[in-house]
Design an enzyme around this catalytic site. Structure first.
Site, PDB file in Angstrom:
ATOM      1  N   VAL A  42      56.484  23.638  65.616  1.00  0.00           N
ATOM      2  CA  VAL A  42      55.686  23.829  64.411  1.00  0.00           C
ATOM      3  C   VAL A  42      54.646  24.899  64.707  1.00  0.00           C
ATOM      4  O   VAL A  42      54.029  24.900  65.771  1.00  0.00           O
ATOM      5  CB  VAL A  42      54.993  22.518  63.977  1.00  0.00           C
ATOM      6  CG1 VAL A  42      54.090  22.759  62.763  1.00  0.00           C
ATOM      7  CG2 VAL A  42      56.024  21.432  63.663  1.00  0.00           C
ATOM      8  N   CYS A  43      54.468  25.827  63.770  1.00  0.00           N
ATOM      9  CA  CYS A  43      53.446  26.850  63.860  1.00  0.00           C
ATOM     10  C   CYS A  43      53.635  27.697  65.127  1.00  0.00           C
ATOM     11  O   CYS A  43      54.740  28.123  65.420  1.00  0.00           O
ATOM     12  CB  CYS A  43      52.064  26.202  63.786  1.00  0.00           C
ATOM     13  SG  CYS A  43      50.698  27.314  63.384  1.00  0.00           S
ATOM     14  N   THR A  44      52.578  27.918  65.900  1.00  0.00           N
ATOM     15  CA  THR A  44      52.694  28.740  67.102  1.00  0.00           C
ATOM     16  C   THR A  44      53.289  27.988  68.287  1.00  0.00           C
ATOM     17  O   THR A  44      53.363  28.529  69.391  1.00  0.00           O
ATOM     18  CB  THR A  44      51.317  29.313  67.501  1.00  0.00           C
ATOM     19  OG1 THR A  44      50.374  28.248  67.629  1.00  0.00           O
ATOM     20  CG2 THR A  44      50.832  30.316  66.464  1.00  0.00           C
ATOM     21  N   ALA A  76      56.997  27.337  60.144  1.00  0.00           N
ATOM     22  CA  ALA A  76      55.912  28.307  60.067  1.00  0.00           C
ATOM     23  C   ALA A  76      54.573  27.574  60.274  1.00  0.00           C
ATOM     24  O   ALA A  76      54.511  26.606  61.020  1.00  0.00           O
ATOM     25  CB  ALA A  76      55.973  29.047  58.736  1.00  0.00           C
TER      26      ALA A  76
END
Length: 232
Positions: A102-104, A152
């Site tokens: 998830v995300c970075t 993202a």
């Protein structure tokens, strides 16, 4: 349905919602055991000051069906160069049904050499840096490439959770989880993407976030050197 073992890596500075959005969804099936994973069972403090209690240490972690890596704040720079974390991810990913982020968190997977040759999503502000690590970055809220499923930024973890739950347990189970959570998002503003927010809001946010962007860029370059990658 067979019992599922799902594990979320946590580390100091992890983004709370990166973990809990997807956790809330994926923990829905009654046959699921969901783990919060860290080196020890000592408390882990999130970027927002929320205290996580790990449920399983790296050493005692069972073989996982899903390993999920959430993103973090400034402390993620340390996670990306932590050999113990990277080795643990490589070990679990060798047998996991799905390797996810998830995300970075996708940048941590890339640092562990687990995303090169795959399409993957990332927070919009860090797509270029993920691409520098040899990943085929796509501007999607949730990206699926074989057994890699990546989300993202931050709230995308909720949509990621429903997508992955559908892959694991079928669409009906995922829809039941969505209904249980009453997930019918109606945001008060249309500013959840750089395109919708507009240049003024984007630039203001980028100024606020410049220190973390600089720190991530430096670590990205260090990771590139370690992996013998060249900027694309």
């Amino acid at each position: 349905m067979k019992p599922l073992q799902i594990g979320f890596l946590i580390y100091h500075g992890v983004i709370q919602l990166d973990v809990m959005g997807a956790y809330q969804v994926l923990d829905f099936p009654p046959n699921t055991t969901t783990h919060l994973l860290w080196k020890t069972l000592s408390p882990v403090v999130s970027n927002e000051g929320f205290v996580f209690t790990p449920t399983t240490s790296f050493a005692d972690c069972p073989s996982l069906d899903v390993i999920c890596v959430p993103g973090g704040g400034m402390s993620q720079v340390d996670a990306m160069q932590d050999a113990e974390i990277l080795d643990f991810l490589k070990q679990q990913s060798a047998t996991a049904q799905y390797v996810t982020s998830v995300c970075t968190g996708s940048m941590i997977l890339a640092a562990a050499e687990l995303l090169q040759g795959y399409k993957a999503a990332c927070h919009w502000a860090f797509r270029d840096q993920l691409a520098m690590l040899g990943v085929d970055v796509v501007p999607q809220r949730v990206a699926i490439d074989r057994n890699r499923v990546t989300a993202a930024g931050v709230t995308s973890g909720i949509d990621f959770g429903f997508t992955l739950l559908s892959l694991l347990c079928g669409e009906s189970i995922a829809k039941m989880a969505q209904l249980m959570m009453e997930y019918v998002p109606e945001p008060p503003f249309n500013a959840g993407s750089p395109e919708a927010a507009g240049d003024e809001i984007v630039q203001s946010l980028m100024q606020v976030g410049q220190p973390i962007l600089d720190a991530f860029l430096m670590q990205t370059k260090n990771t590139m050197a370690h992996l013998n990658l060249h900027s694309q």
